[in-house]
Scaffold this motif. Structure first.
Motif, PDB file in Angstrom:
ATOM      1  N   ASN A  85      -7.725  -0.120   9.910  1.00  0.00           N
ATOM      2  CA  ASN A  85      -8.194  -0.155   8.393  1.00  0.00           C
ATOM      3  C   ASN A  85      -8.708   1.032   8.056  1.00  0.00           C
ATOM      4  O   ASN A  85      -9.934   1.578   7.689  1.00  0.00           O
ATOM      5  CB  ASN A  85      -9.495  -1.075   8.651  1.00  0.00           C
ATOM      6  N   LEU A 107      -8.069  -7.656   5.576  1.00  0.00           N
ATOM      7  CA  LEU A 107      -7.638  -7.006   4.527  1.00  0.00           C
ATOM      8  C   LEU A 107      -8.996  -6.493   3.721  1.00  0.00           C
ATOM      9  O   LEU A 107      -9.524  -6.969   2.872  1.00  0.00           O
ATOM     10  CB  LEU A 107      -6.949  -7.751   3.372  1.00  0.00           C
ATOM     11  N   LEU A 115      -0.356  -4.237  -2.933  1.00  0.00           N
ATOM     12  CA  LEU A 115      -0.463  -4.427  -1.536  1.00  0.00           C
ATOM     13  C   LEU A 115       0.992  -5.375  -1.214  1.00  0.00           C
ATOM     14  O   LEU A 115       1.121  -6.388  -1.566  1.00  0.00           O
ATOM     15  CB  LEU A 115      -1.539  -5.676  -1.152  1.00  0.00           C
TER      16      LEU A 115
END
Length: 491
Positions: A85, A107, A115
């Motif tokens: 992340n 996410l 994305l």
């Protein structure tokens, strides 16, 4: 593009002031440990796409690349569940398409705008994109379950592609309510093709005034024709192929519906009654295109291009780019009846017409001689009768003709493109004679000029169009060609 191969040199990871690293389209391989990026705290742009890299996560991966804004790792060999992340507060562009990723821990990027996760091995329910998303593609995966209404909170969504998964349940009623209010939204492309979605077309789509592409093909939608979509001023592509749409296509209360429509695929449904003459008269975007004065461009935007799959001669062909002068109408494999409207001849910029596998009767309209740009014509498996108009030989772009399995009679026209068509074009029309058939014509069957029929309407208006459609299918997808204007990979 270079021909670098082997591992990424470790010396690169010592460049603490590096802000941009682009090693895309090489032959780089090996295992890339995320811990190697620990010192690159000033990196904002990282592109390692189109290589053969593997990625392994370290314990402290989440603290890496704190300022990254653009990250492209597409077309590699990244697999497993992604836990990396990076750039939690800064990442705006993430492309992980064409890998082997099976899942995400989350996410977490609140500033994400683009994305792209398509063509992976993602399973389970649909991950909810950040509300800041403009572009979200997660097509060609193995996702299942229902589409969460939370996806409608992305107020700036322009492209949403959930095609080729296994989503089921009802279409969310909120799909047309992207945005903070009902005054409109910026959704341009909505692609839900190739799932198991049921129910009716959400009436909220009437709010999508910017919508250009609506692809609901190959699902299980059970509804009548969504005539109210005719009010959308920018709708260019409508695909309802292979669903459970049914009933007569009713006359619209809108004065000029679907004026911008240029790709229409209603094939493989249960529509019945006469062909929708009112709508066919209104397709101004398929009339009078002056190609000499039209600026040719491909459908799409700055970071992607639309593509489509068309069935021609029974073979699927992919057009990875769609020109704005391409057009098609596919109404095949329904239960339409009655005569073919003469007004179709007004669509003189039409490239493909497929009316096969219906219950149509009467003559082939003489007005078809006006379809000067026509490349593919399929009228097979109907109950058409009469002669083939000799005037159709003037269609110099006609490459594919199928009028088999009808009740046509008389002499087969000769000249130009008609010299190139084989027996299959005329199969099971026992009353036809002449080349290329072995049956010779008698004196009574010799060629006679067709009687001119004045069209009831005038041809007018200009615009732009896309596609040719022989056979039964049309599926809208996306070929993503990212041209980020931030610090920019050049075309």
């Amino acid at each position: 593009m270079n021909e670098l191969h082997g591992s990424i040199p470790t010396s690169i990871f010592e460049l603490v002031n590096l802000s941009s690293l682009k090693l895309f389209s090489n032959n780089l391989s090996g295992v890339l440990e995320t811990s190697k990026f620990e010192k690159l705290i000033n990196l904002t742009y990282l592109d390692l796409s189109n290589n053969m890299l593997l990625l392994t996560m370290s314990v402290h991966s989440n603290s890496m690349l704190p300022n990254i804004q653009i990250l492209d790792l597409s077309h590699n060999n990244i697999s497993g569940i992604l836990l990396w992340n990076v750039g939690k507060d800064t990442l705006r562009y993430l492309n992980l398409s064409y890998n082997l990723i099976s899942g995400f821990e989350m996410l977490p990027w609140p500033s994400m705008e683009i994305l792209d996760l398509h063509s992976n091995l993602l399973q389970g329910p649909l991950p909810t994109p950040p509300n800041s998303n403009i572009f979200f593609s997660i097509s060609h995966n193995k996702l299942s379950g229902e589409i969460t209404p939370l996806i409608c909170k992305a107020s700036s969504m322009s492209v949403l592609d959930l095609s080729s998964n296994n989503f089921g349940g009802m279409l969310p009623h909120c799909l047309g309510n992207f945005g903070k209010d009902l005054s409109g939204n910026s959704i341009r492309t909505l692609d839900l093709n190739g799932n198991q979605l049921e129910g009716q077309v959400p009436r909220s789509l009437i709010n999508c005034r910017e919508l250009e592409v609506l692809d609901l093909g190959n699902d299980k939608i059970n509804d009548t024709f969504p005539h109210w979509l005719g009010a959308l001023p920018k709708l260019h592509v409508l695909v309802l192929h292979s669903n459970h749409f049914h009933g007569h296509i009713e006359v619209s209360k809108i004065k000029s519906p679907f004026m911008s429509l240029r790709i229409i695929d209603l094939a493989h449904n249960d529509f019945e009654g006469d062909l929708p003459e009112m709508y066919l008269r209104s397709l101004k975007a398929i009339m009078n295109i002056d190609e000499g004065n039209v600026t040719r461009r491909y459908m799409g935007d700055t970071y992607y291009e639309d593509s489509t799959v068309v069935t021609i001669k029974g073979l699927e062909m992919e057009f990875v780019k769609i020109l704005n002068t391409f057009t098609t109408i596919d109404l095949s494999n329904n239960k339409f009846q009655g005569e073919i409207p003469e007004c179709i001849g007004n669509l003189n910029s039409l490239r493909g017409l497929n009316l096969s596998n219906n219950y149509l009767i009467g003559d082939i309209p003489l007005s078809f001689k006006n379809l000067k740009m026509l490349e593919s014509l399929d009228l097979s498996s109907n109950n058409l009768s009469g002669r083939i108009p000799q005037e159709l030989t003037s269609l110099s772009f006609l490459e594919v003709l199928n009028i088999s399995q009808n009740h046509l009679t008389g002499f087969i026209p000769q000249g130009n493109q008609f010299q190139t068509f084989g027996n299959d074009s005329y199969y099971k029309n026992s009353g036809l004679c002449g080349f290329p058939l072995s049956k010779r014509c008698t004196t009574d069957e010799v060629l006679e000029p067709s009687q001119e029929i004045e069209p009831e309407f005038e041809i007018g208006i200009d615009w732009k169009i896309t596609l040719m459609g022989y056979g039964c299918g049309l599926v809208i997808g996306f070929s993503l060609s990212y041209l980020i204007s931030l610090s920019g990979k050049l075309e």
